[in-house]
Design a protein around this motif. Structure first.
Motif, mmCIF file in Angstrom:
data_model
loop_
_atom_site.group_PDB
_atom_site.id
_atom_site.type_symbol
_atom_site.label_atom_id
_atom_site.label_comp_id
_atom_site.label_asym_id
_atom_site.label_seq_id
_atom_site.Cartn_x
_atom_site.Cartn_y
_atom_site.Cartn_z
ATOM 1 N N TYR A 259 25.928 -51.069 -4.331
ATOM 2 C CA TYR A 259 25.304 -51.396 -3.044
ATOM 3 C C TYR A 259 25.957 -50.571 -1.955
ATOM 4 N N GLY A 260 25.145 -50.092 -1.027
ATOM 5 C CA GLY A 260 25.653 -49.411 0.155
ATOM 6 C C GLY A 260 24.757 -49.710 1.335
ATOM 7 N N ALA A 261 25.351 -49.828 2.515
ATOM 8 C CA ALA A 261 24.582 -50.091 3.727
ATOM 9 C C ALA A 261 25.206 -49.337 4.897
ATOM 10 N N THR A 262 24.370 -48.812 5.767
ATOM 11 C CA THR A 262 24.811 -48.098 6.958
ATOM 12 C C THR A 262 23.882 -48.440 8.108
ATOM 13 N N PHE A 263 24.272 -47.976 9.292
ATOM 14 C CA PHE A 263 23.441 -48.159 10.477
ATOM 15 C C PHE A 263 23.285 -46.810 11.155
ATOM 16 N N ASP A 264 22.073 -46.470 11.513
ATOM 17 C CA ASP A 264 21.822 -45.171 12.135
ATOM 18 C C ASP A 264 22.543 -45.049 13.478
ATOM 19 N N PRO A 265 22.981 -43.846 13.826
ATOM 20 C CA PRO A 265 23.616 -43.642 15.125
ATOM 21 C C PRO A 265 22.604 -43.757 16.266
ATOM 22 N N LYS A 266 23.094 -43.835 17.453
ATOM 23 C CA LYS A 266 22.244 -43.917 18.640
ATOM 24 C C LYS A 266 21.356 -42.679 18.731
ATOM 25 N N PRO A 267 20.061 -42.861 19.017
ATOM 26 C CA PRO A 267 19.189 -41.692 19.171
ATOM 27 C C PRO A 267 19.734 -40.731 20.215
ATOM 28 N N GLY A 268 19.665 -39.446 19.903
ATOM 29 C CA GLY A 268 20.167 -38.439 20.821
ATOM 30 C C GLY A 268 21.633 -38.131 20.664
ATOM 31 N N SER A 269 22.300 -38.802 19.712
ATOM 32 C CA SER A 269 23.731 -38.588 19.524
ATOM 33 C C SER A 269 24.024 -37.279 18.801
ATOM 34 N N GLY A 270 23.007 -36.742 18.124
ATOM 35 C CA GLY A 270 23.218 -35.535 17.343
ATOM 36 C C GLY A 270 23.742 -35.790 15.942
ATOM 37 N N ARG A 271 24.054 -37.044 15.637
ATOM 38 C CA ARG A 271 24.533 -37.380 14.294
ATOM 39 C C ARG A 271 23.360 -37.716 13.384
ATOM 40 N N PRO A 272 23.494 -37.451 12.080
ATOM 41 C CA PRO A 272 22.367 -37.665 11.167
ATOM 42 C C PRO A 272 22.128 -39.155 10.916
ATOM 43 N N PRO A 273 20.908 -39.513 10.473
ATOM 44 C CA PRO A 273 20.648 -40.895 10.057
ATOM 45 C C PRO A 273 21.581 -41.300 8.922
ATOM 46 N N GLY A 274 21.669 -42.607 8.679
ATOM 47 C CA GLY A 274 22.658 -43.102 7.724
ATOM 48 C C GLY A 274 22.168 -43.335 6.311
ATOM 49 N N LEU A 275 20.906 -42.998 6.016
ATOM 50 C CA LEU A 275 20.376 -43.332 4.690
ATOM 51 C C LEU A 275 21.132 -42.620 3.578
ATOM 52 N N ARG A 276 21.428 -41.330 3.762
ATOM 53 C CA ARG A 276 22.135 -40.607 2.695
ATOM 54 C C ARG A 276 23.490 -41.250 2.409
ATOM 55 N N LYS A 277 24.196 -41.641 3.444
ATOM 56 C CA LYS A 277 25.498 -42.281 3.247
ATOM 57 C C LYS A 277 25.342 -43.591 2.489
ATOM 58 N N ALA A 278 24.294 -44.355 2.784
ATOM 59 C CA ALA A 278 24.060 -45.610 2.058
ATOM 60 C C ALA A 278 23.842 -45.340 0.575
ATOM 61 N N VAL A 279 23.082 -44.283 0.261
ATOM 62 C CA VAL A 279 22.858 -43.911 -1.141
ATOM 63 C C VAL A 279 24.178 -43.535 -1.805
ATOM 64 N N GLU A 280 24.978 -42.731 -1.131
ATOM 65 C CA GLU A 280 26.254 -42.296 -1.698
ATOM 66 C C GLU A 280 27.200 -43.467 -1.906
ATOM 67 N N LEU A 281 27.201 -44.411 -0.972
ATOM 68 C CA LEU A 281 28.047 -45.601 -1.124
ATOM 69 C C LEU A 281 27.602 -46.444 -2.314
ATOM 70 N N ALA A 282 26.292 -46.606 -2.478
ATOM 71 C CA ALA A 282 25.774 -47.402 -3.596
ATOM 72 C C ALA A 282 26.113 -46.751 -4.930
#
Length: 407
Positions: A259-282
């Motif tokens: 299992y892995g869970a993340t939260f996307d950064p604030k829009p406009g922050s320039g950081r990528p969405p968190g889905l890939r990290k959630a997959v890697e954590l799982a």
């Protein structure tokens, strides 16, 4: 906390594709869609008119009469699905210690239809006509509470509210409670907001498809993608420690391996969405590599930008056309907190039977470098599945399922 293997021993499904696991799985294999024009109210005055509705469910046939006045439609569906899941697992709650059983259910909207009906009474007749049950029947935690009460379950319980991702988050919380020592946990999610009040709330999100053709309304990863069709229903799962399940001779559908869970950064922050990290954590939690995954059950919003983001993650993690991708929710619509538990149930059945369900009506856009299963189910040897879910507002969750070891 232990790292005990946690398995699913029972499934209960209430879906636009069928009531019960057998009906749902048969319709899913055969590509029979449950999406059509709304019938629970007249949608002619609304821009979106299609939904995945559950047909043939009469609550009085499944529940005692005393529960009908105090429950919303979603709770009635959840109670019935919990009964089916417990029966499937061979569990009689009255034979287990009450504090050894818990309930962790996801919710996205609460009892919208019940609340709407009581507000109508308030406005048209006066406060004395409002049901006392309104105090809890609308609440996010009501499914957890009613399942707990009906089955005498007094162990660790709760509700998880993270929209579409919530169903995976609830199952992960259930696994956590079992690893802390709880004997059995009922988990999953069921939503049902196909009423005018709930419909307006869903329209406000701006992502509903306004197509009136059921075959062309919800088309994730398709060049003609235009949003999603909502639906009602979900699935309830029975989770137990593998050792305890073996001791009582229970059948296992498979393991909640990662299992892995993340939260996307604030829009406009320039950081990528968190889905890939959630997959890697799982994957890391499951002790698995991308090459170990035999099929992915995608979140698949039908929103072109969100589809692009998800497809990019799948390509980055698995490589171009690196893993078969299944989207059975094209037959049900997006069920909010019920969607991911239904995907978990479907994935476990896919692992059992070696069948990857097809996305119906979808023609994969050439812009996506992915192996989307379309037109016909695909027979494969399946050992490991990855289920993805994203919730409105930035929630990302991923669960790795592993088939039982061969006997």
């Amino acid at each position: 906390m232990s790292t005990a293997t946690v398995v699913v021993t029972g499934l209960g499904v209430a879906s636009p594709t069928g009531l019960g696991t057998r009906e749902h799985w048969a319709a899913t294999r055969e590509g029979h869609s449950g999406i059509g024009r709304l019938t629970r109210f007249d949608p002619s005055g609304y821009p979106a008119k299609l939904a995945g509705e559950i047909t043939g469910f009469t609550a009085e046939e499944h529940l005692p009469g005393r529960l009908i006045p105090q429950t919303d439609r979603m709770t009635r569906l959840a109670l019935a699905a919990a009964d089916w899941a417990l029966a499937d697992a061979g569990v009689r709650p009255d034979e287990l210690a009450s504090f050894d059983m818990g309930v962790v259910i996801a919710s996205a909207s609460g009892g919208f239809e019940f609340g709407q009906n009581e507000l109508r009474k308030l406005w048209s007749q006066g406060s004395q006509y409002v049901s006392a049950y309104q105090s809890f029947a609308w609440f996010y935690a009501v499914n957890s509470g009613q399942i707990s009460i009906r089955n005498g379950m007094k162990g660790p319980s709760g509700v998880v509210v993270s929209d579409q991702a919530g169903g995976l988050d609830a199952v992960a919380q259930a696994r956590r409670q079992i690893r802390k020592g709880t004997r059995l946990v009922v988990s999953g999610g069921v939503d049902a907001s196909l009423c005018p009040w709930g419909w307006v709330a869903q329209l406000a999100g701006g992502r509903l498809s306004t197509s009136e053709d059921p075959a062309r309304a919800y088309l994730p990863f398709d060049r003609d993608a235009r949003g999603y069709v909502p639906g009602e229903g979900g699935a309830i799962l029975i989770l137990e420690a593998a050792e305890a399940a073996r001791e009582r001779g229970a059948h296992s559908y498979g393991e909640i391996a990662g299992y892995g869970a993340t939260f996307d950064p604030k829009p406009g922050s320039g950081r990528p969405p968190g889905l890939r990290k959630a997959v890697e954590l799982a994957l890391a939690d499951a002790g698995a590599q991308p090459a170990d995954v035999d099929v992915v059950f995608a979140d698949a919003t039908g929103d072109p930008d969100l589809d692009r983001a998800e497809a990019d993650v799948l390509t980055q993690v698995f490589g171009p056309h690196g893993v078969p991708v299944s989207v059975p929710k094209t037959m049900t619509g997006r069920l909010y907190s019920g969607a991911a538990p239904l995907d978990l149930a479907t994935a476990l059945l896919a692992l059992r039977d070696g069948i990857v369900p097809a996305a119906v009506n979808v023609k994969l856009s050439p812009e996506y470098d992915m192996d989307l299963v379309v037109d016909q189910p695909r027979r494969l040897g399946l050992r490991t599945a990855l289920v993805l879910a994203r919730g409105y507002g930035g929630f990302n969750s991923a669960v790795v399922l592993r088939a039982p070891a061969p006997h």
